[in-house]
Design an enzyme around this catalytic site. Sequence first.
Site, mmCIF file in Angstrom:
data_model
loop_
_atom_site.group_PDB
_atom_site.id
_atom_site.type_symbol
_atom_site.label_atom_id
_atom_site.label_comp_id
_atom_site.label_asym_id
_atom_site.label_seq_id
_atom_site.Cartn_x
_atom_site.Cartn_y
_atom_site.Cartn_z
ATOM 1 N N GLY A 20 0.812 -1.203 0.000
ATOM 2 C CA GLY A 20 0.000 0.000 0.000
ATOM 3 C C GLY A 20 0.842 1.246 0.000
ATOM 4 O O GLY A 20 2.055 1.188 -0.130
ATOM 5 N N ASP A 166 14.908 -5.400 10.190
ATOM 6 C CA ASP A 166 15.059 -4.692 8.918
ATOM 7 C C ASP A 166 15.742 -3.345 9.145
ATOM 8 O O ASP A 166 15.315 -2.320 8.615
ATOM 9 C CB ASP A 166 13.686 -4.531 8.259
ATOM 10 C CG ASP A 166 13.766 -4.234 6.768
ATOM 11 O OD1 ASP A 166 14.845 -4.463 6.173
ATOM 12 O OD2 ASP A 166 12.763 -3.755 6.210
#
Length: 305
Positions: A20, A166
């Site tokens: 998104g 991450d």
Amino acid sequence: NVGLSGQFVALELIGRGSFGSVWKVERKTDGKWFVRKEVSYMKMNSKEISQVIAEFRILSELSHPNIVKYLHHEHISENKTVNLYMEYCDGGDLSKLIRTHRRSKEYISEEKIWSIFTQVLLALYRCHYGTDFKTSKEFESLNSANRRTARSPSWVDSTRVIIHRDIKPDNIFLMSNSNLVKLGDFGLAKMLDQENDFAKTYVGTPYYMSPEVLMDKPYSPLCDIWSLGCVMYELCALRPPFQATTHLQLQQKIQEGTFPPLPDVFSARLRSLINACITIDLNQRPSTHELLQESCFNVYIKEVN
Ligand code: ADP
Ligand code: MG
């Protein structure tokens, strides 16, 4: 919860995530800017949906000056979307800072690098130990039971341990009117007690991925230290420690664990701490707790608090 999105006006599309878009939005009541991450779960499998739910849960538990603040989320069932509202960081991310300096062929100042190093470590300490790092002064004011846990925090068996997984320049944000640095994008983060679904969700070039994660071995919060070491290396050298033209070659280089020496314009102390983070042997790689004991971080910890 009716009309949460009605309280915000979309200003600008600032990013596209895997599921998104990320919008800069303005809160109507006070004109303040926020970020709305719109996550469509239309094409997600159940595992991916539970990862999104985990991200919300993790973010809502984390409140720290060096972690992007989560406000709330809303579920728009007709669009199969979940909107996540969070603090807007207006100073760009570290990848932009690195790019600017690489173009102008000018090293980032050692001062600034220490400041960033310290703040990301404080954020990671909060994630890895489920509690805030105590400076020696704060430590003095603790009772004996709290002192014991502050002296030797343990991540074993803790259900509060969060691994970011991450850590990379694009996920570390800056503020334009202060020296504050904030860790964001917990989209791949996990609580230690959840099963390992990393390989399936990771996309992108794994420049910053630790060898144990690459090898699908069991891993601990120390994988974030490796990645942080790679980010700090890149802030100094203006290039990542491991570079390759193919995925396989990159993987080989990471597993060998050798990289060009850091530029000697930086202090020996800074270089050796960064090198320690990028160590394959987990017994040699320092934890956030061990790193923050180093006196060189003291002055920057005071600056943040
Ligand atoms: P993903 O990496 O999954 O696409 P991110 O959360 O990293 O999602 O967001 C994508 C981009 O949106 C980032 O690279 C950044 O440019 C921007 N962004 C995300 N969060 C913020 C924030 N809190 N403040 C400012 N910009 C943001
Ligand atoms: Mg990101």
